[in-house]
Design a protein around this motif. Structure first.
Motif, short mmCIF file in Angstrom:
data_model
loop_
_atom_site.label_atom_id
_atom_site.label_comp_id
_atom_site.label_asym_id
_atom_site.label_seq_id
_atom_site.Cartn_x
_atom_site.Cartn_y
_atom_site.Cartn_z
N LEU A 209 0.80 -1.23 0.00
CA LEU A 209 0.00 0.00 0.00
C LEU A 209 0.83 1.28 0.00
N SER A 210 2.05 1.23 0.50
CA SER A 210 2.83 2.46 0.64
C SER A 210 3.06 3.21 -0.66
N PRO A 211 3.25 2.54 -1.81
CA PRO A 211 3.41 3.33 -3.05
C PRO A 211 2.18 4.18 -3.38
N TYR A 212 1.03 3.80 -2.82
CA TYR A 212 -0.22 4.52 -3.08
C TYR A 212 -0.58 5.48 -1.95
N LYS A 213 0.34 5.58 -0.97
CA LYS A 213 0.13 6.45 0.19
C LYS A 213 -1.19 6.11 0.89
N LEU A 214 -1.40 4.82 1.09
CA LEU A 214 -2.57 4.32 1.80
C LEU A 214 -2.12 3.52 3.01
N HIS A 215 -2.97 3.51 4.02
CA HIS A 215 -2.75 2.69 5.20
C HIS A 215 -3.68 1.48 5.12
N GLN A 216 -3.40 0.50 5.95
CA GLN A 216 -4.20 -0.71 5.97
C GLN A 216 -5.68 -0.39 6.23
N LEU B 40 -21.96 6.05 1.92
CA LEU B 40 -20.68 5.89 1.22
C LEU B 40 -20.84 4.78 0.19
N ARG B 41 -20.31 5.03 -1.00
CA ARG B 41 -20.35 4.03 -2.08
C ARG B 41 -19.01 4.05 -2.80
N ILE B 42 -18.59 2.87 -3.22
CA ILE B 42 -17.37 2.80 -4.03
C ILE B 42 -17.72 3.21 -5.45
N MET B 43 -16.82 3.93 -6.07
CA MET B 43 -17.01 4.37 -7.46
C MET B 43 -16.34 3.36 -8.40
N ASP B 44 -16.60 3.49 -9.69
CA ASP B 44 -15.95 2.61 -10.68
C ASP B 44 -14.43 2.69 -10.55
N ALA B 45 -13.91 3.89 -10.34
CA ALA B 45 -12.46 4.05 -10.19
C ALA B 45 -11.96 3.30 -8.95
N GLY B 46 -12.75 3.29 -7.89
CA GLY B 46 -12.39 2.56 -6.68
C GLY B 46 -12.39 1.06 -6.90
N ARG B 47 -13.41 0.57 -7.62
CA ARG B 47 -13.46 -0.86 -7.93
C ARG B 47 -12.27 -1.26 -8.79
N GLN B 48 -11.95 -0.44 -9.78
CA GLN B 48 -10.82 -0.74 -10.66
C GLN B 48 -9.51 -0.73 -9.88
N PHE B 49 -9.36 0.22 -8.97
CA PHE B 49 -8.17 0.31 -8.14
C PHE B 49 -8.00 -0.97 -7.31
N VAL B 50 -9.09 -1.43 -6.69
CA VAL B 50 -9.03 -2.66 -5.88
C VAL B 50 -8.64 -3.84 -6.76
N GLU C 266 -6.94 -3.91 -9.47
CA GLU C 266 -5.53 -3.82 -9.88
C GLU C 266 -4.57 -4.04 -8.71
N LEU C 267 -4.96 -3.60 -7.51
CA LEU C 267 -4.06 -3.69 -6.36
C LEU C 267 -4.07 -5.06 -5.68
N LEU C 268 -5.20 -5.71 -5.63
CA LEU C 268 -5.31 -6.98 -4.91
C LEU C 268 -4.25 -8.01 -5.29
N PRO C 269 -3.96 -8.21 -6.57
CA PRO C 269 -2.96 -9.23 -6.92
C PRO C 269 -1.58 -9.00 -6.30
N LYS C 270 -1.27 -7.80 -5.88
CA LYS C 270 0.03 -7.52 -5.25
C LYS C 270 0.11 -8.18 -3.86
N PHE C 271 -1.06 -8.47 -3.28
CA PHE C 271 -1.09 -9.11 -1.96
C PHE C 271 -0.95 -10.63 -2.08
#
Length: 172
Positions: free
Chosen positions: A51-58, A118-128, A130-135
């Protein structure tokens, strides 16, 4: 030797010393709690590395994942606070970050204008997506020491421990 393994050895030595000085010290339970904390630290490290490259916390990503899993249902900040076990103030910080990045929307309910949704947007779904496989690789590697049977047993034992922790927390 890794930092976690070294920490585990030092922790066990310290607990052993404590058990000699403190009557009725629950050495085995204290060691199990310490090992679980070390595993949690290791999982947090792996998560932070992704997550750090995206400046996000757990907690930011866990919030996004909760919204991802509830794509058809809006989530209130209070629900998110309970799910994340975070204070309302921290959920506001998380929500502000995710909204600012265009991953989540925050709107008033059409049924009750006092309720925030609160709702996830298309960009949020796409981000997830793309990011999940890194885990996946570090997670699979971490649990590769267990067979499928071991994993089922560990899950069963962890579920039992969570229920037991609930009774401890509820009794306080």
């Amino acid at each position: 030797m890794s930092a976690l393994t070294l920490h585990m050895q030092k922790m066990e030595a310290s607990l052993s010393l404590v058990s000699r000085s403190a009557a009725d010290f629950p050495l085995q339970d204290a060691a199990l709690a310490g090992w679980l904390n070390l595993v949690a630290k290791g999982l947090t490290y792996v998560s932070d590395a992704a997550l750090s490259p995206y400046k996000l916390h757990q907690s930011d990503f866990r919030a996004l994942m909760h919204l991802f899993g509830n794509v058809d249902n809006p989530v209130s900040p209070n629900e998110l606070s309970v799910y994340l076990a975070q204070t309302p103030a921290n959920v506001t910080r998380i929500t502000n970050l995710l909204v600012k990045r265009g991953l989540v929307t925050r709107t008033n309910s059409t049924e009750d204008r006092r309720r925030v949704e609160l709702r996830i947007m298309d960009a949020g779904r796409q981000f997830v997506i793309e990011l999940l496989p890194k885990f996946f690789p570090p997670l699979c590697k971490a649990f590769s020491c267990f067979s499928a049977t071991d994993k089922r047993e560990l899950k069963r034992l962890m579920q039992r421990l969570v229920k037991s922790m609930d009774t401890v927390i509820d009794s306080q």
